[in-house]
Design a protein around this motif. Structure first.
Motif, PDB file in Angstrom:
ATOM      1  N   GLY A 132      17.118  -5.233  -0.913  1.00 46.36           N
ATOM      2  CA  GLY A 132      15.714  -5.645  -1.017  1.00 46.36           C
ATOM      3  C   GLY A 132      15.309  -5.867  -2.459  1.00 46.36           C
ATOM      4  O   GLY A 132      15.739  -5.134  -3.354  1.00 46.36           O
ATOM      5  N   ARG A 133      14.478  -6.885  -2.664  1.00 42.48           N
ATOM      6  CA  ARG A 133      13.959  -7.203  -3.996  1.00 42.48           C
ATOM      7  C   ARG A 133      12.450  -7.399  -3.929  1.00 42.48           C
ATOM      8  O   ARG A 133      11.966  -8.082  -3.025  1.00 42.48           O
ATOM      9  N   VAL A 134      11.721  -6.827  -4.880  1.00 39.40           N
ATOM     10  CA  VAL A 134      10.297  -7.123  -5.029  1.00 39.40           C
ATOM     11  C   VAL A 134      10.211  -8.335  -5.951  1.00 39.40           C
ATOM     12  O   VAL A 134      10.517  -8.250  -7.136  1.00 39.40           O
ATOM     13  N   LEU A 135       9.807  -9.467  -5.384  1.00 36.56           N
ATOM     14  CA  LEU A 135       9.755 -10.711  -6.163  1.00 36.56           C
ATOM     15  C   LEU A 135       8.449 -10.850  -6.927  1.00 36.56           C
ATOM     16  O   LEU A 135       8.442 -11.291  -8.074  1.00 36.56           O
ATOM     17  N   VAL A 136       7.349 -10.522  -6.281  1.00 33.26           N
ATOM     18  CA  VAL A 136       6.035 -10.537  -6.914  1.00 33.26           C
ATOM     19  C   VAL A 136       5.294  -9.317  -6.402  1.00 33.26           C
ATOM     20  O   VAL A 136       5.173  -9.128  -5.185  1.00 33.26           O
ATOM     21  N   VAL A 189       3.629  -8.546   2.341  1.00 35.12           N
ATOM     22  CA  VAL A 189       2.852  -7.403   2.818  1.00 35.12           C
ATOM     23  C   VAL A 189       1.602  -7.286   1.953  1.00 35.12           C
ATOM     24  O   VAL A 189       1.597  -7.717   0.794  1.00 35.12           O
ATOM     25  N   PRO A 190       0.531  -6.703   2.484  1.00 37.00           N
ATOM     26  CA  PRO A 190      -0.687  -6.533   1.690  1.00 37.00           C
ATOM     27  C   PRO A 190      -0.488  -5.512   0.571  1.00 37.00           C
ATOM     28  O   PRO A 190       0.417  -4.673   0.632  1.00 37.00           O
ATOM     29  N   SER A 191      -1.342  -5.558  -0.404  1.00 32.83           N
ATOM     30  CA  SER A 191      -1.184  -4.731  -1.607  1.00 32.83           C
ATOM     31  C   SER A 191      -1.192  -3.233  -1.336  1.00 32.83           C
ATOM     32  O   SER A 191      -0.622  -2.485  -2.093  1.00 32.83           O
ATOM     33  N   GLY A 192      -1.780  -2.753  -0.270  1.00 31.54           N
ATOM     34  CA  GLY A 192      -1.811  -1.326   0.011  1.00 31.54           C
ATOM     35  C   GLY A 192      -0.510  -0.774   0.574  1.00 31.54           C
ATOM     36  O   GLY A 192      -0.315   0.428   0.611  1.00 31.54           O
ATOM     37  N   ALA A 193       0.393  -1.652   1.007  1.00 32.70           N
ATOM     38  CA  ALA A 193       1.658  -1.224   1.610  1.00 32.70           C
ATOM     39  C   ALA A 193       2.669  -0.888   0.510  1.00 32.70           C
ATOM     40  O   ALA A 193       2.583  -1.425  -0.594  1.00 32.70           O
ATOM     41  N   PRO A 194       3.652  -0.037   0.805  1.00 28.86           N
ATOM     42  CA  PRO A 194       4.720   0.205  -0.170  1.00 28.86           C
ATOM     43  C   PRO A 194       5.447  -1.104  -0.483  1.00 28.86           C
ATOM     44  O   PRO A 194       5.673  -1.920   0.405  1.00 28.86           O
ATOM     45  N   GLU A 195       5.790  -1.289  -1.748  1.00 28.99           N
ATOM     46  CA  GLU A 195       6.447  -2.552  -2.129  1.00 28.99           C
ATOM     47  C   GLU A 195       7.868  -2.631  -1.610  1.00 28.99           C
ATOM     48  O   GLU A 195       8.352  -3.695  -1.283  1.00 28.99           O
ATOM     49  N   LEU A 196       8.567  -1.521  -1.567  1.00 32.89           N
ATOM     50  CA  LEU A 196       9.908  -1.478  -0.961  1.00 32.89           C
ATOM     51  C   LEU A 196      10.107  -0.181  -0.229  1.00 32.89           C
ATOM     52  O   LEU A 196       9.541   0.814  -0.493  1.00 32.89           O
TER      53      LEU A 196
END
Length: 116
Positions: free
Chosen positions: A24-28, A109-116
């Motif tokens: 998994g990668r957080v792109l933005v 995913v919305p900003s309140g969710a964990p990013e990964l």
């Protein structure tokens, strides 16, 4: 503004009893100043899968490469390159790779969710 190749982001690998062969990668995300959404990319190896789970937030997914299935509404649904999926909040879901090449999916995913 941020423009880059997604593979420049170092992946986080998941390979255990609940998730197999997933990078998994957080792109933005928050680190980029994104205030409303997080964009992630997941590469699922052949035979790999994400955990089956549910949470309060929705997902919007775009399948970029490969072949697989998404569990939702109590059944497995085939997906491949060019498919999109919407998973409402509190819906049980899972992704698995049924092909012979990596399955790549971009997920919001919305900003309140964990990013990964």
């Amino acid at each position: 503004m941020k423009i880059m190749e997604y593979t420049a982001v170092e992946p986080t690998h998941f390979d255990n009893e609940v998730a197999k062969g997933v990078a998994g990668r957080v792109l933005v995300g928050k680190a980029d100043g994104a205030q409303n959404f997080c964009m992630r990319a997941f590469e699922i190896a052949p035979g790999g899968h994400t955990p089956r789970h549910a949470h309060a937030w929705e997902h919007e997914m775009f399948f970029h490469t490969g072949e697989g299935e998404v569990y939702g509404n109590g059944q497995w649904n085939p997906v491949g390159a060019g498919c999109v999926a919407f998973v409402p909040g509190n819906s049980e879901h899972q992704i698995r790779n049924t092909g012979e090449k990596p399955l790549t999916v971009v997920c919001l995913v919305p900003s309140g969710a964990p990013e990964l």
